[in-house]
Every structure is written in structure tokens, then in C-alpha cells.
Design a protein around this motif. Structure first.
Motif, PDB file in Angstrom:
ATOM      1  N   ASN A 101       0.831  -1.225   0.000  1.00 14.66           N
ATOM      2  CA  ASN A 101       0.000   0.000   0.000  1.00 14.66           C
ATOM      3  C   ASN A 101       0.857   1.263   0.000  1.00 14.66           C
ATOM      4  OD1 ASN A 101      -1.919  -1.758   2.471  1.00 14.66           O
ATOM      5  ND2 ASN A 101      -2.202  -1.826   0.264  1.00 14.66           N
ATOM      6  N   ALA A 102       1.950   1.204  -0.777  1.00 11.99           N
ATOM      7  CA  ALA A 102       2.904   2.316  -0.803  1.00 11.99           C
ATOM      8  C   ALA A 102       2.321   3.562  -1.467  1.00 11.99           C
ATOM      9  CB  ALA A 102       4.178   1.885  -1.527  1.00 11.99           C
ATOM     10  N   ASN A 103       1.218   3.406  -2.199  1.00 15.48           N
ATOM     11  CA  ASN A 103       0.633   4.566  -2.877  1.00 15.48           C
ATOM     12  C   ASN A 103      -0.246   5.399  -1.952  1.00 15.48           C
ATOM     13  OD1 ASN A 103      -1.277   2.483  -2.696  1.00 15.48           O
ATOM     14  ND2 ASN A 103      -2.432   3.249  -4.453  1.00 15.48           N
ATOM     15  N   LEU A 104      -0.402   4.991  -0.702  1.00 21.55           N
ATOM     16  CA  LEU A 104      -1.206   5.760   0.246  1.00 21.55           C
ATOM     17  C   LEU A 104      -0.327   6.773   0.976  1.00 21.55           C
ATOM     18  CD1 LEU A 104      -3.394   2.925   1.854  1.00 21.55           C
ATOM     19  CD2 LEU A 104      -3.933   4.357  -0.119  1.00 21.55           C
ATOM     20  N   ALA A 105      -0.838   7.975   1.130  1.00 18.36           N
ATOM     21  CA  ALA A 105      -0.094   9.037   1.813  1.00 18.36           C
ATOM     22  C   ALA A 105      -0.359   8.968   3.315  1.00 18.36           C
ATOM     23  CB  ALA A 105      -0.513  10.403   1.268  1.00 18.36           C
ATOM     24  N   PRO A 106       0.637   8.719   4.143  1.00 19.10           N
ATOM     25  CA  PRO A 106       0.414   8.476   5.578  1.00 19.10           C
ATOM     26  C   PRO A 106      -0.231   9.636   6.329  1.00 19.10           C
ATOM     27  CG  PRO A 106       2.774   8.646   5.065  1.00 19.10           C
ATOM     28  CD  PRO A 106       2.057   8.586   3.769  1.00 19.10           C
ATOM     29  N   ASN A 107      -0.026  10.865   5.861  1.00 15.62           N
ATOM     30  CA  ASN A 107      -0.555  12.018   6.606  1.00 15.62           C
ATOM     31  C   ASN A 107      -1.923  12.486   6.119  1.00 15.62           C
ATOM     32  OD1 ASN A 107       1.624  12.310   8.434  1.00 15.62           O
ATOM     33  ND2 ASN A 107       2.847  13.248   6.806  1.00 15.62           N
ATOM     34  N   GLU A 108      -2.453  11.834   5.083  1.00 22.04           N
ATOM     35  CA  GLU A 108      -3.806  12.145   4.639  1.00 22.04           C
ATOM     36  C   GLU A 108      -4.818  11.442   5.535  1.00 22.04           C
ATOM     37  OE1 GLU A 108      -4.931  14.126   2.370  1.00 22.04           O
ATOM     38  OE2 GLU A 108      -3.120  14.673   1.268  1.00 22.04           O
ATOM     39  N   THR A 109      -6.035  11.983   5.563  1.00 19.30           N
ATOM     40  CA  THR A 109      -7.108  11.275   6.247  1.00 19.30           C
ATOM     41  C   THR A 109      -7.686  10.224   5.295  1.00 19.30           C
ATOM     42  OG1 THR A 109      -8.859  12.779   5.509  1.00 19.30           O
ATOM     43  CG2 THR A 109      -7.692  13.347   7.558  1.00 19.30           C
ATOM     44  N   VAL A 110      -8.469   9.326   5.843  1.00 15.77           N
ATOM     45  CA  VAL A 110      -9.104   8.299   5.014  1.00 15.77           C
ATOM     46  C   VAL A 110      -9.950   8.954   3.927  1.00 15.77           C
ATOM     47  CG1 VAL A 110     -10.836   6.445   5.024  1.00 15.77           C
ATOM     48  CG2 VAL A 110      -9.079   6.530   6.811  1.00 15.77           C
TER      49      VAL A 110
END
Length: 632
Positions: free
Chosen positions: A395-404
Motif C-alpha cells: 500500500n505504498a501509494n497511500l499518503a500516511p498524513n492524509e485522512t481516510v
């Protein structure tokens, strides 16, 4: 009986997690423990291990029970090599054998019929019995059997501290198998294992003498190994006899029966209450109405069965239909650093095919998927109007600091917020998760978010790398159903054999630097692999006899009747030798295979018998080959 629980209850911070749990675990039981995330599987295991204490109820453990526990991300650090570490398990056996040798030497130097001689003889006999009972002489065979089966055949001398987390977990499992506890408790034991190792572990555990309690999302593993399912749901534990597939049938039948009984009672109560309401004030029927009201009050109410939570829902669709040939790979060379993963690999995918990529760890499965996604390799050609959507196991394409919410909405800013929320809710992410940061999500929640993102890409060619990692059983089955219904093309990497069997109509196997396509189901593929393996075992390794020359003949006839008779006897003997060699080699293969069977390696007398026969076969084969070479 090894363990039993009677009305066991436990909770945290005033909240209840387990209520009135009852079960009995006996010797040789094979139990699969399942349940959704947060249902209390790990808590129950910690109670069984004695790490937590129940709030109420009784937990019985057999006195002196030996329990081996593999945590989901278990493992350990050590400065020993792999083989040294496994050898430590058998220190008592090594000491016993050394003590036996020392005792032998002392006996040889002691006069007979003395007190010291008798004492040494008694000690020698006791040590012999101990060694025979523990099979101490063959501890190295046991170590090699387990290490080789678990994929460490080339790592005997590797220092454990230099290993990856997954390798350490596998090594911890090796240690547990060699320690041979009465009860094995395994938490996701199939993680980090390739197909070959999975099959080996299933066979080994099937023959394991102790009891096994395993937590697993690997449905194929549960089907192959367990004979009972313990399900934790809504704080309760239910026991179902049979493997996972049988459990699904029994669970559906139980839920339907309970719901029917509940509805029947509710209907009966409503009918009785209606009679009471109509007749209680009428003098002629007051007594009957009072009787029914009393019956209503005394009636033992059937609790409404709690239906399982709605599973996640996924739906994959696309707008543009691609040409028939979706992917063509021609003479692909794939490398990782200096290592060549694939050489001259060629295969095609047609529109609508669902293809699983299988192979051992390190054969290049994920690398192949990434290379297709990059689209820069001239050996990889995509068809016209092909639109790729990809799912990455990390899931590397998810930005950790974004909300769901913003993670998905930011990719589709023209969509209404209601639509975005509905997609996330259907993926199993409720309203209370919308403002969570991605970095705060559990592995399962991250996977569901990544699948929602993946779904919204609307690709007609789906590429998935280990899509079932971190998903619970319900989510896995929902994903299976959605991909089955999808009429586009799917190429996926997975170690989940149940998932492969449910979805794939084509198998791409990566092995020894080659890519081999097989059209058919996963069961057909494994059957063919087994048939090829069997065929290879019986291939004769006998050299082709040399062709006779005319020097042995005269005008097409043998020189004499004696020579002709001798030649006939020679040909008969050659044929007999070939048959004997073939039979002995087949027996040799069977005996070597048997030496990997725990039932054999744990039985000293049987192991000695088979090893002796192997030596006999070797001697006979040497003699037959020598004779064969002189005859041809």
C-alpha cells in the motif's frame, strides 16, 4: 485432556471481550481459531498461555503440559548460526550420547563382577534406554528434515542476527517443530512461506503427534489441517466440527435455524398476546386469557441471533473495452541487481483471462508485476485501449498524513463527498474512520482503503500483488466475489491458494528463470505438477545399450549355435538387470522420501531398518551397474 475452559470471561477497562467461553482441547486435536479483528483471538491465546488471568470461570491445564507458541511476528535474535541454534535444542541428547561413550570406555577398563562394573553397566543400560526413547542418535536427521522442509537448506551456516523478520519467524517455527511440544499454538504460521514450504508444512503438521491450535486466514491451510473450528464472534465462542469449508455450511445452517426458531417464537408470542388483549376483560374468557398471560410470562425467551456484520463490498468496472490481446511478453529478461530472475520469458494474456502468478519466494513474481506497470520494457506490450489499475501489497501509494476521506477524495475531486463516503463505507471503513490519518490505520484497514482506491481507478486490466494480505476472511471472500464478477482481465500474485483456486483460470509459473503458462484451474495445475514429479522419479538413469555391429555376425547369421545361445542369455540377463535396477531405484526413492516423515524419524528401530536397507540397495546397485557395463 490438555486444556479446558468452563464459562471463561475476560475484559479490559470494564468492557467485556470474552463471555462464558467453553471448550475442551484433547490430545491430537486439530483446531482452527477464527474471528474478525478485535474479537479476542490473541486474548484467548494469552489466557491459555497464562499471560492473562480470567475474570471469572475456570481454565484447566494438564499438569506439566508443554506448550509451544508461535506469535504472528515471532522470531528471535542470536549470534549462533542456524544449525548451531537448532542443535541447542538437543543438548540433553548430545550429553546422553557423550555420557554413553564415556561409560563404555570406563566399562572396558573395569574388572568384571565388581561393584563398580555393575554400577557402570546399570548406568549404561539406563542411558541406552533414554537414548532409544528420545531417538538421540538421529537428532541431526530431524534438524535437517525440518530446516530443509522450511527452506533453510542453504542457510545452515548463516548467523541468525543477519536474517530478515520473516526468516526469523520461520526459524522460530522450525525450533517449535523440533521441540515437539504436546500443544502447538500457531498464530498465522503460513505467513512468509512460499508454496513449496506451505505444502511441506501441511504434510508435517498432519503427521504431528501433539495437538494443534492455529489462528489462520489461510482457508486452504485450514481445510487441509484442522478437524474443528472455534469461532469467536460477539464475545462468544462456538465450536464447529469439520474443516473451514464444512464450517461455512454449518454456520449458515445454524444461523438460519436460530433465526427461524426466534421468528417462530415471536409469532407465537404475538398471537398469544393478541388473545390476552382481546379476552382479558370478557368474563367468559378471563381465566383462559390469564392462563395465556401467565404462559407468556414464564416462556423462556429465545435470544434473537446476532447476524454477522455486513462484509465489505467491492465492484470493479471499466468504460473502454480493450482489444482481445491485452498483454504480450516476448523474450523478457528480468533481473534484480546481479541476479537474473527470468530469461527469455514469453507469455500472453487475452481479454477476460484471470491469471495467477505462482512460484517460490525470490523467483520474481512481484518484480514482474512492477515491470508491467512501469510500461518501459520493450519486451512487454500492452494491447490497444488497455487501462491498468494496480494494487500494491505494501500500500505504498497511500499518503500516511492524509485522512481516510481525503486520500480517496483527493484523487477524484469532482466527485461528491457522499459518493466518496459510500465507497469507503462499502469497503468496510465506517463514518468514524473518515478523519483518521492513514498512518493510524491497522493493516486490515489500510488494505481496505487501498482496495477502495484501486476500485475507483476503473481499469480494464487489474494487476494485484498479494491482495489478501491483512484482510480478514470476510473481506477476502468479498474480494474474490467481486473479481469473479469482473469481466475484464486480471493478473495477480498470491500465496493464498484458496483465493487462487476460486479465481484463476490460468496459471503462470515462475521457476528456475523460466515462465511457464498453464491453462486450467489451480487444482488441475497442482495435479499436473504432481504427475510430472512422479514421472521424473521413475525415469530410468540407465545408459542406452550400444548398438551391435556386423563384426558379431557373419552374412547375417551368428557364427555358431553356442554364440547365438550365449547372446540370447546375455540379452535376457541385460533385461533382467534393467528391471532389477529400476525396482531398486524406485525403492531407493521411496525410502529417501520416508526419511522425511516424522513418523519414521521419531521411530529409532524403523529408521535404523530403513537406513540399513538403503545401504543394501546402494551395494546391490553398484554390483548391478558394474555387471551391466560389462554386458553392453
Amino acid at each position: 485432556m490438555l486444556l479446558s475452559a468452563d464459562n471463561l470471561s475476560f475484559g479490559f477497562n470494564g468492557g467485556s471481550l470474552l463471555e462464558n467461553v467453553c471448550f475442551a482441547l484433547n490430545e491430537n486435536d486439530r483446531v482452527g481459531l477464527i474471528g474478525g479483528n478485535g474479537e479476542g483471538k490473541t486474548t484467548l491465546i494469552r489466557l491459555l498461555l497464562g499471560e492473562l488471568e480470567a475474570e471469572s470461570g475456570t481454565l484447566f491445564r494438564k499438569n506439566g503440559i508443554r506448550i509451544g507458541y508461535l506469535a504472528q511476528n515471532g522470531g528471535y535474535d542470536s549470534l549462533n548460526t542456524v544449525f548451531e541454534e537448532m542443535r541447542e535444542i538437543f543438548r540433553a541428547d548430545i550429553r546422553a550420547v557423550e555420557a554413553l561413550r564415556e561409560t563404555e570406555e570406563k566399562i572396558s577398563k573395569t574388572a568384571e563382577n565388581t561393584g563398580e562394573y555393575r554400577a557402570l553397566s546399570a548406568k549404561y543400560e539406563a542411558l541406552n534406554k533414554q537414548i532409544a526413547a528420545r531417538d538421540s542418535y538421529n537428532y541431526e536427521i530431524r534438524i535437517r528434515t525440518v530446516l530443509n522442509g522450511m527452506g533453510f537448506e542453504n542457510n545452515y551456516e548463516q548467523t541468525i542476527s543477519t536474517m530478515s523478520g520473516g526468516e526469523k519467524t520461520r526459524l522460530q517455527l522450525c525450533r517449535l517443530l523440533l521441540e515437539d511440544p504436546e500443544l502447538l499454538i500457531l498464530d498465522e504460521p503460513t505467513n512468509h512461506l512460499d508454496m513449496k514450504t506451505l505444502f511441506w508444512l501441511e504434510e508435517y503438521l498432519s503427521a504431528y503427534k501433539g495437538a494443534i491450535l492455529t489462528v489462520s486466514h489461510d482457508r486452504y491451510f485450514l481445510d487441509k489441517l484442522v478437524t474443528s473450528i472455534y469461532e469467536l464472534e460477539n464475545k462468544k465462542l462456538s465450536v464447529f466440527k469439520g474443516n473451514y469449508t464444512k464450517y461455512k455450511t454449518l454456520k449458515a445452517e445454524k444461523t438460519a435455524h436460530l433465526l427461524k426458531e426466534y421468528e417462530k417464537q415471536q409469532e407465537e408470542r404475538a398471537h398469544m398476546q393478541e388473545y390476552v388483549d382481546r379476552n382479558l376483560v370478557r368474563a367468559s374468557t378471563t381465566k383462559m386469557a390469564q392462563s395465556r398471560r401467565l404462559a407468556l410470562e414464564k416462556m423462556e425467551l429465545i435470544e434473537k441471533p446476532t447476524l454477522p456484520p455486513a462484509p465489505p463490498r467491492f465492484r470493479f468496472s471499466y468504460t473502454d473495452k480493450p482489444y482481445e490481446r491485452v498483454l504480450e511478453v516476448l523474450d523478457l529478461k528480468l533481473t534484480a541487481g546481479e541476479k537474473t530472475l527470468l530469461e527469455n520469458a514469453s507469455f500472453t494474456l487475452m481479454r477476460g483471462e484471470k491469471c495467477a502468478v505462482v512460484g517460490d519466494n525470490g523467483t520474481g513474481k512481484s518484480t514482474l508485476v512492477k515491470e508491467i506497470i512501469k510500461g518501459k520494457n520493450p519486451a512487454i506490450r500492452l494491447g490497444r485501449f488497455v487501462k491498468i489499475a494496480c494494487y500494491d501489497q505494501e500500500n505504498a501509494n497511500l499518503a500516511p498524513n492524509e485522512t481516510v476521506l481525503s486520500e480517496l477524495w483527493g484523487r477524484h475531486i469532482t466527485w461528491e463527498q457522499t459518493k466518496i463516503r459510500n465507497i469507503l463505507a462499502q469497503a468496510g471503513l465506517p463514518a468514524e474512520d473518515m478523519d483518521k490519518k492513514v498512518r493510524m490505520l491497522s493493516g486490515g484497514e489500510r488494505a481496505k482503503l487501498a482496495l477502495a482506491v484501486f476500485e475507483c481507478e476503473n481499469g480494464n486490466f487489474l494487476l494485484l500483488d498479494e491482495p489478501t494480505n491483512h484482510l480478514d476472511l470476510q473481506a477476502r471472500e468479498s474480494l474474490e466475489s467481486a473479481l469473479k464478477e469482473f469481466d475484464g482481465t486480471v493478473l495477480f500474485v498470491s500465496h493464498d491458494r484458496y483465493f487462487i483456486r476460486a479465481l484463476a483460470g490460468k496459471i503462470l509459473e515462475l521457476e528456475n528463470g523460466e515462465a511457464t503458462s498453464f491453462i486450467g484451474t489451480y487444482d488441475e495445475y497442482t495435479a499436473k505438477k504432481q504427475a510430472l514429479k512422479t514421472a521424473q522419479k521413475i525415469v530410468e538413469r540407465i545408459p542406452t545399450p550400444s548398438v551391435s555391429t556386423n563384426s558379431d555376425k557373419k552374412d547375417g547369421y551368428y557364427r555358431s549355435k553356442e554364440e547365438r545361445a550365449a547372446d540370447a542369455r546375455k540379452r535376457t540377463r541385460i533385461k533382467k538387470i534393467e528391471e532389477e535396477i529400476s525396482a531398486l531405484e524406485a525403492e531407493d526413492e521411496e525410502l529417501n522420501a520416508a526419511l522425511s516423515d516424522p513418523a519414521v524419524t521419531s521411530n529409532f528401530a524403523l529408521l535404523t531398518e530403513k537406513c540399513t536397507r538403503l545401504e543394501q540397495i546402494k551395494t546391490l546397485l553398484d554390483e548391478l551397474y558394474t555387471e551391466y557395463e560389462t554386458l553392453i
